[in-house]
Design a protein around this motif. Structure first.
Motif, PDB file in Angstrom:
ATOM      1  N   PHE A 327      86.878  -0.828   5.727  1.00  0.00           N
ATOM      2  CA  PHE A 327      85.514  -0.309   5.592  1.00  0.00           C
ATOM      3  C   PHE A 327      84.546  -1.477   5.442  1.00  0.00           C
ATOM      4  CE2 PHE A 327      81.887   1.141   3.112  1.00  0.00           C
ATOM      5  CZ  PHE A 327      81.449   2.165   3.931  1.00  0.00           C
ATOM      6  N   GLY A 328      83.486  -1.450   6.244  1.00  0.00           N
ATOM      7  CA  GLY A 328      82.464  -2.483   6.116  1.00  0.00           C
ATOM      8  C   GLY A 328      82.954  -3.860   6.524  1.00  0.00           C
ATOM      9  N   VAL A 373      78.334  -9.502  -7.740  1.00  0.00           N
ATOM     10  CA  VAL A 373      77.868  -8.495  -6.781  1.00  0.00           C
ATOM     11  C   VAL A 373      78.735  -8.480  -5.507  1.00  0.00           C
ATOM     12  CG1 VAL A 373      75.914  -7.740  -5.382  1.00  0.00           C
ATOM     13  CG2 VAL A 373      75.540  -8.487  -7.730  1.00  0.00           C
ATOM     14  N   VAL A 377      81.266  -5.496  -4.215  1.00  0.00           N
ATOM     15  CA  VAL A 377      81.216  -4.914  -2.865  1.00  0.00           C
ATOM     16  C   VAL A 377      82.605  -4.912  -2.250  1.00  0.00           C
ATOM     17  CG1 VAL A 377      80.357  -5.305  -0.526  1.00  0.00           C
ATOM     18  CG2 VAL A 377      78.804  -5.488  -2.471  1.00  0.00           C
ATOM     19  N   PHE A 380      84.730  -2.105  -3.821  1.00  0.00           N
ATOM     20  CA  PHE A 380      84.328  -0.783  -3.339  1.00  0.00           C
ATOM     21  C   PHE A 380      84.772  -0.592  -1.894  1.00  0.00           C
ATOM     22  CE2 PHE A 380      80.953  -1.152  -6.738  1.00  0.00           C
ATOM     23  CZ  PHE A 380      81.533  -0.191  -7.545  1.00  0.00           C
ATOM     24  N   ILE A 412      86.447  -8.059 -13.905  1.00  0.00           N
ATOM     25  CA  ILE A 412      85.512  -7.452 -14.838  1.00  0.00           C
ATOM     26  C   ILE A 412      85.341  -8.296 -16.104  1.00  0.00           C
ATOM     27  CG2 ILE A 412      86.189  -5.771 -16.593  1.00  0.00           C
ATOM     28  CD1 ILE A 412      85.559  -3.634 -14.500  1.00  0.00           C
TER      29      ILE A 412
ATOM     30  N   THR B  94      81.562  -2.324 -18.654  1.00  0.00           N
ATOM     31  CA  THR B  94      82.685  -2.679 -17.779  1.00  0.00           C
ATOM     32  C   THR B  94      83.836  -1.688 -17.921  1.00  0.00           C
ATOM     33  OG1 THR B  94      83.400  -4.218 -19.484  1.00  0.00           O
ATOM     34  CG2 THR B  94      82.224  -5.143 -17.622  1.00  0.00           C
ATOM     35  N   ALA B  97      83.006   1.331 -15.850  1.00  0.00           N
ATOM     36  CA  ALA B  97      83.189   1.012 -14.424  1.00  0.00           C
ATOM     37  C   ALA B  97      84.675   0.900 -14.087  1.00  0.00           C
ATOM     38  CB  ALA B  97      82.465  -0.284 -14.089  1.00  0.00           C
ATOM     39  N   PHE B  98      85.391   0.191 -14.958  1.00  0.00           N
ATOM     40  CA  PHE B  98      86.815  -0.053 -14.725  1.00  0.00           C
ATOM     41  C   PHE B  98      87.597   1.256 -14.653  1.00  0.00           C
ATOM     42  CE2 PHE B  98      90.946  -0.584 -16.953  1.00  0.00           C
ATOM     43  CZ  PHE B  98      91.599  -1.351 -16.003  1.00  0.00           C
ATOM     44  N   ILE B 101      86.542   3.332 -11.439  1.00  0.00           N
ATOM     45  CA  ILE B 101      87.064   2.761 -10.193  1.00  0.00           C
ATOM     46  C   ILE B 101      88.588   2.896 -10.147  1.00  0.00           C
ATOM     47  CG2 ILE B 101      87.235   0.680  -8.768  1.00  0.00           C
ATOM     48  CD1 ILE B 101      84.627  -0.252 -10.081  1.00  0.00           C
ATOM     49  N   ASP B 125      82.098   2.168   8.713  1.00  0.00           N
ATOM     50  CA  ASP B 125      80.842   1.588   8.262  1.00  0.00           C
ATOM     51  C   ASP B 125      79.948   2.645   7.659  1.00  0.00           C
ATOM     52  OD1 ASP B 125      79.597  -0.773   8.094  1.00  0.00           O
ATOM     53  OD2 ASP B 125      79.623  -1.163  10.252  1.00  0.00           O
ATOM     54  N   ASN B 126      79.169   2.280   6.681  1.00  0.00           N
ATOM     55  CA  ASN B 126      78.095   3.158   6.233  1.00  0.00           C
ATOM     56  C   ASN B 126      77.128   2.316   5.416  1.00  0.00           C
ATOM     57  OD1 ASN B 126      76.456   4.862   4.624  1.00  0.00           O
ATOM     58  ND2 ASN B 126      77.866   6.548   5.023  1.00  0.00           N
ATOM     59  N   LEU B 129      76.062   3.495   1.828  1.00  0.00           N
ATOM     60  CA  LEU B 129      77.064   3.245   0.788  1.00  0.00           C
ATOM     61  C   LEU B 129      77.053   1.777   0.384  1.00  0.00           C
ATOM     62  CD1 LEU B 129      80.232   5.317   1.757  1.00  0.00           C
ATOM     63  CD2 LEU B 129      78.771   5.554  -0.246  1.00  0.00           C
ATOM     64  N   GLU B 130      77.059   0.903   1.409  1.00  0.00           N
ATOM     65  CA  GLU B 130      77.084  -0.536   1.111  1.00  0.00           C
ATOM     66  C   GLU B 130      75.887  -0.931   0.259  1.00  0.00           C
ATOM     67  OE1 GLU B 130      79.477  -2.481   1.871  1.00  0.00           O
ATOM     68  OE2 GLU B 130      80.415  -1.886   3.768  1.00  0.00           O
ATOM     69  N   TRP B 133      76.248   0.288  -3.420  1.00  0.00           N
ATOM     70  CA  TRP B 133      77.068  -0.496  -4.347  1.00  0.00           C
ATOM     71  C   TRP B 133      76.800  -1.986  -4.289  1.00  0.00           C
ATOM     72  CZ3 TRP B 133      81.058   2.885  -1.900  1.00  0.00           C
ATOM     73  CH2 TRP B 133      81.576   2.381  -0.703  1.00  0.00           C
ATOM     74  N   THR B 134      75.746  -2.382  -3.597  1.00  0.00           N
ATOM     75  CA  THR B 134      75.230  -3.729  -3.804  1.00  0.00           C
ATOM     76  C   THR B 134      74.139  -3.672  -4.861  1.00  0.00           C
ATOM     77  OG1 THR B 134      75.612  -4.145  -1.472  1.00  0.00           O
ATOM     78  CG2 THR B 134      74.281  -5.757  -2.650  1.00  0.00           C
ATOM     79  N   PRO B 137      75.283  -2.531  -8.899  1.00  0.00           N
ATOM     80  CA  PRO B 137      75.804  -3.636  -9.719  1.00  0.00           C
ATOM     81  C   PRO B 137      74.750  -4.710  -9.954  1.00  0.00           C
ATOM     82  CG  PRO B 137      77.317  -3.142  -7.932  1.00  0.00           C
ATOM     83  CD  PRO B 137      76.084  -2.348  -7.681  1.00  0.00           C
ATOM     84  N   ALA B 138      73.899  -4.951  -8.942  1.00  0.00           N
ATOM     85  CA  ALA B 138      72.883  -5.992  -9.112  1.00  0.00           C
ATOM     86  C   ALA B 138      71.936  -5.643 -10.245  1.00  0.00           C
ATOM     87  CB  ALA B 138      72.109  -6.184  -7.809  1.00  0.00           C
ATOM     88  N   LEU B 141      73.804  -5.935 -13.596  1.00  0.00           N
ATOM     89  CA  LEU B 141      74.008  -7.337 -13.944  1.00  0.00           C
ATOM     90  C   LEU B 141      72.706  -7.991 -14.362  1.00  0.00           C
ATOM     91  CD1 LEU B 141      76.616  -8.284 -11.258  1.00  0.00           C
ATOM     92  CD2 LEU B 141      76.890  -8.485 -13.714  1.00  0.00           C
TER      93      LEU B 141
END
Lengths: 635, 356
Positions: A327-328, A373, A377, A380, A412, B94, B97-98, B101, B125-126, B129-130, B133-134, B137-138, B141
């Motif tokens: 993916f991606g 970041v 990515v 994911f 993490i 975290t 998130a941990f 995921i 591809d999408n 979505l990309e 999740w960029t 988190p940015a 953070l």
């Protein structure tokens, strides 16, 4: 563009063929030395790196088990190790505290450089780059051979240093001066450290020779149609890794050189104001922190030199065994590029509490946390690749899943350590040990194992035993978590790393139980590696014969014969028409379409823009090559 | 003899294992079992991953909650509350998130295990979505970075002028503290070339501030007052680690470093709080420094300010303890030195105090 490409390509090949004829004759003559020892064939060189890497991994792992015995069972009588360790076991049956430090140092050096750099990058860059881009061999087979033999020489020196009376280097794998510069400070900084520095200098030469070769091969020797956007992610990863290596290893070389000067020729690059062994040294004006800057300027990119190839390998294996495109694809390349760039400007996060100007600390904290970041990515994207896949749990796939899991768990905790305010407490505790062993050590190690299981059929023409591989995975996966997860707790409790024992401190008097668990798990994990060793060597000679394309993969290496000879493809090098991730394409007969099959042969599954490309296929070259492609396709 | 039996035993076990392996392989071949592309036991691993997920998460939460007091150290400094606060905020983010995921990943692995009747979804591809999740988190953070930066800047800001200055000297494998004497309240100059077996600080006795400096093998700290640790090393790099105060700073030969903090609990208070009458604060070395690295400890005593001042006043100046070094003092300062070091009663004590 295409025509020029072809011309260059053909030229290269004429040259190549001309040169290779002599060698070919020698090879067919069965000269053992030129075929297996001083080989210029990238596949043999890759295997040489692999076997040497396996040797080092076993040694590095065994060293860690010895010091884990000390940490997990502080009261144990180690008399029985005397036949191996001799004088390093004290008369009371204890490990010598200085040898403990030597073990820690050599474990780190061996694992980071000799196993996860040379053993991983050296093996798979060499083996896979020509096979996956469609080249006969590396740009320079001779340089490639030199690369291995410099590594070998470096290995020999490092190995010899283990047997010195004063012991090998013992100042930690980061060899911070003044400790590493002064034999008065620790015995290991005598001849052991000299050998360490010379071995590392040779190692850097080897790494640079290899990297230059990888880069020029990827840029110049791709087969027709193999544009950069059709490269498998493995190649992208090896390519970035080689660039990082070329830019950062010379800095380590400079650091080592200045350290050699300080040690042997009385200069003061790193030394100043030192009173040791009853005398004030004449060194003046140097800065120990300078060494740390130089060291980590390599040291941090080195983390990615170790990790990126593993990520590339797992991307390829996860896509293949999920029967889905990764993916991606472009986001994966983009995040690797971003990581590669950022890797050069985060080094000082290893130095928040070294007395460096706190303002620098703020800058490096900012840059360091940004690196999370692109890493996020990547995770994911891996997870999305698994979504609605059709997952086959080959040993390679299991180890790749393990890699993603470690990358997540270990990555993490980097968010804690990259934060300078939190790092004050956690710096140099077991929290750091847990972090980097998971995210860089174990993840990369799993990438290496995944790669071995996945490409073993191409390397040796036989299959490894799948059942044993799966047992190996489960013991190792659980074992690694049992070793490194408890270390987070020990680290939060403040236990400093590189401690021979904690009994001197009330604050660190607990956790005997967890430490024992960690040591037991380490022994179990090391033991499980013998399952792998047996499987590996047994299968080289007695494994089931491999089919041409055992994993139904798309990439070029599976179009070669079962045991590819010198030059890889017996006839024409196949041309490439599509990206490597056409798995489970709607409309297609099979759930994979190799890169060598032109769009003109798959009208049922082409996407609109791919139908457009058919025109280019018929106009972009002469008929012979197209036919070659078709022939490959029909196979 | 015993070891021979062990070796024989190991060889026997390995031999049996090998035979089992070999026989199972041969039986497979004899049965004409054609190795399939996907082995029939494929689903077992999918189940094992779920078992692993459930058990390991359960173990993680159980241990983290039940053993909380075992792995967390009580905090005894002002900035420590802030860094620990940051630590636990980061931990919350975290861990969430941990866990999310991990669950998603292992559930996908289970749910989408190989099924010959199904085909994977072609989903290369999408961009949305990309981007998601960029950016998420940015943003998270960025929040962590800004809170972290603010705390870091506070901690590393210059100490106030009236901070209590204490010097820590590291050497293989011991810590020594040097306090400015009560008379001048400032540390005398040092020079590493003046170090010898007795003058371990390398005190420069031509500087009058050095006369009343005193040495301590125990680190005494006042509670509730800003403390500025001046840190240096004599031989190799060491690192000051005061775990309860969340203090860590390297000691670097040739480059003095420092760390400022405020202790919030005296040793006595901490003893009461923990219900442990034997509790002591400790200072450890956290930079590999040689053979005795693991034993490089210093005891730390935090006391009320009056007690601290009393303790300081009761300490003998280094010069008084080593009167031989008086001859290193320039002749014109000798008398001042003797007075300041407490080796001679001050004839004009009242006047001297006024002057100072």
């Amino acid at each position: 563009m295409a025509t020029t490409d072809i011309h260059i390509h053909q030229d290269v090949h004429h040259h190549g063929d001309g040169h290779d004829h002599d060698h070919d004759h020698e090879h067919h003559g069965g000269n053992f030395w030129t075929t297996y020892i001083f080989s210029e064939d990238h596949k043999i060189i890759g295997k040489q790196f692999l076997i040497t890497g396996i040797f080092w991994a076993l040694l590095g792992g065994s060293l860690s088990v010895i010091f884990r015995l000390q940490l997990g069972f502080p009261d144990m009588n180690l008399e029985w190790l005397k036949p191996i360790l001799g004088g390093w076991i004290t008369p009371e049956g204890k490990l010598d505290p200085e040898f403990y430090l030597a073990l820690v140092t050599m474990h780190g050096t061996i694992m980071v450089f000799f196993v996860l750099t040379a053993g991983l990058s050296g093996t798979f860059s060499n083996f896979l780059i020509p096979l996956q881009i469609g080249a006969r061999d590396m740009a320079s087979g001779f340089m490639n051979m030199l690369s291995y033999w410099f590594f070998f020489a470096s290995s020999v020196l490092m190995f010899i240093s283990l047997f010195l009376e004063t012991g090998p280097a013992a100042g930690g794998w980061t060899v911070y001066p003044p400790l590493s510069a002064l034999p008065q400070a620790i015995k290991g900084s005598g001849l052991g450290m000299t050998l360490w520095l010379v071995a590392m200098a040779l190692f850097i030469v080897s790494s640079l020779l290899g990297s230059i070769n990888y880069i020029s091969t990827v840029i110049n020797m791709r087969t027709r149609g193999m544009s950069f956007t059709r490269l498998p992610l493995t190649i992208w990863a090896f390519f970035f890794t080689a660039i990082i290596g070329i830019l950062s290893f010379p800095v380590l070389f400079a650091a080592a050189l200045l350290l050699i000067f300080d040690r042997s020729f009385g200069t003061s690059f790193y030394l100043s104001d030192i009173y040791i062994g009853g005398e004030a040294l004449a060194h003046d004006g140097g800065s120990p922190v300078l060494f740390q800057h130089l060291f980590w300027f390599l040291g941090h990119p080195e983390v990615y030199i170790v990790l990126l190839p593993a990520l590339g390998i797992s991307s390829e294996i996860i896509a293949t065994n999920s029967r889905k495109p990764i993916f991606g694809y472009k986001a994966m390349i983009g995040s690797m590029l971003f990581i590669a760039i950022l890797s050069f400007i985060v080094w000082a996060h290893h130095m928040f509490v070294t007395g460096m100007n706190p303002f620098l600390g703020s800058i490096f904290m900012l840059l360091t946390l940004i690196i999370a970041v692109p890493s996020a990515v990547k995770i994911f994207n891996y997870v999305t690749t698994l979504w609605k896949g059709n997952i086959v749990f080959t040993p390679g796939m299991l180890f790749s899943i393990g890699l993603v899991s470690f990358f997540l768990t270990g990555g993490i905790t980097g968010i804690f350590l990259g934060n300078s305010a939190i790092d004050i407490q956690l710096h140099d505790t077991y929290f750091v040990v847990a972090h980097f062993h998971l995210v860089m050590g174990s993840a990369s190690f799993f990438g290496m194992l995944a790669g071995i299981y996945h490409w073993f059929p191409k390397m040796f023409g036989r299959m490894m035993n799948e059942r044993l591989g799966q047992i190996h995975f489960w013991i190792t996966f659980i074992g690694v978590y049992m070793v490194f997860f408890p270390m987070h707790y020990i680290g939060i409790a403040g236990f400093p790393r590189r401690y021979y024992s904690w009994t001197n401190f009330e604050t660190f008097s607990g956790f005997a139980d967890l430490n024992m668990l960690v040591s037991l798990a380490a022994i179990l994990t090391l033991a499980a590696q013998f399952i792998f060793l047996f499987n590996f060597f047994y299968s080289i000679w007695r494994g089931r014969l491999a089919p041409a394309n055992p994993w139904n993969a798309n990439t070029l290496e599976w179009t070669t014969p079962r045991n590819p000879g010198h030059g890889n493809w017996p006839g024409e090098i196949p041309a490439v028409y599509r990206w490597p991730y056409d798995y489970s394409k709607p409309g297609a007969k099979d759930d994979f379409i190799p890169q060598t099959i032109p769009f003109s042969e798959t009208p049922e599954s082409n996407l609109p823009h791919e139908t457009e490309l058919i025109k280019l296929e018929s106009t972009s070259g002469d008929d012979i090559i197209i036919q070659g492609g078709k022939l490959e396709g029909n196979h | 003899m015993m070891s021979l039996i062990i070796v024989l035993g190991v060889v026997l076990v390995l031999g049996i294992l090998f035979l089992i392996f070999r026989i199972s392989t041969l039986v497979g071949i004899a049965r004409g079992k054609k190795e399939e592309y996907v082995s029939p036991s494929n689903g077992v691993h999918a189940v094992l991953f779920i078992v692993f997920l459930v058990l390991s998460l359960a173990l993680f939460f159980w241990y983290s909650f039940t053993r909380f007091d075992l792995y967390t150290l009580p905090i005894a400094s002002e900035h420590g509350k802030k860094t620990d606060g940051l630590f636990w905020i980061t931990m919350a983010i975290t861990v969430i998130a941990f866990v999310i995921i991990s669950i998603i990943m292992f559930v996908f692995i289970y749910q989408y295990r190989y099924n010959p009747a199904r085909r994977a979804k072609f989903f290369p591809d999408n961009h949305y979505l990309e981007l998601t999740w960029t950016i998420i988190p940015a943003i998270v953070l960025a929040l962590l970075i800004f809170t972290g930066l603010r705390t870091w800047n506070e901690i590393t800001a210059p100490a106030s002028k009236d901070a209590e200055v204490i010097e820590l000297i590291a050497q293989q494998f011991a810590w020594t503290a040097r306090y400015p004497g009560v008379k001048d309240q400032s540390l005398g100059k040092v020079n590493y070339k003046l170090i010898d077996a007795v003058n371990e600080f390398g005190l420069d006795l031509s500087d009058k501030n050095s006369f009343d400096d005193f040495k301590s093998l125990e680190l005494h700290l006042p509670v509730g007052q800003e403390i500025l640790l001046k840190i240096r090393a004599k031989d190799v790099i060491h690192s000051v680690f005061l775990p309860h105060f969340r203090v860590k700073m390297d000691a670097v030969p040739g480059m003095p470093t420092q760390f400022k903090f405020v202790a919030t609990k005296t040793t006595e208070q901490m003893r009461d709080e923990l219900g442990n009458p034997n509790f002591n604060y400790e200072l450890a070395c956290t930079e590999i420094c040689g053979r005795g690295h693991f034993s490089m400890k210093m005891s730390v005593v935090v006391e009320e300010q009056e007690d601290y001042e009393r303790w300081k006043a009761s300490q003998e100046a280094w010069l008084k303890q080593n009167p031989d070094y008086l001859n290193k003092v320039p002749a014109e300062l000798k008398e001042a030195a003797m007075i300041k070091a407490g080796m001679q009663a001050d004839p004009g004590a009242g006047v001297a105090v006024v002057k100072e």
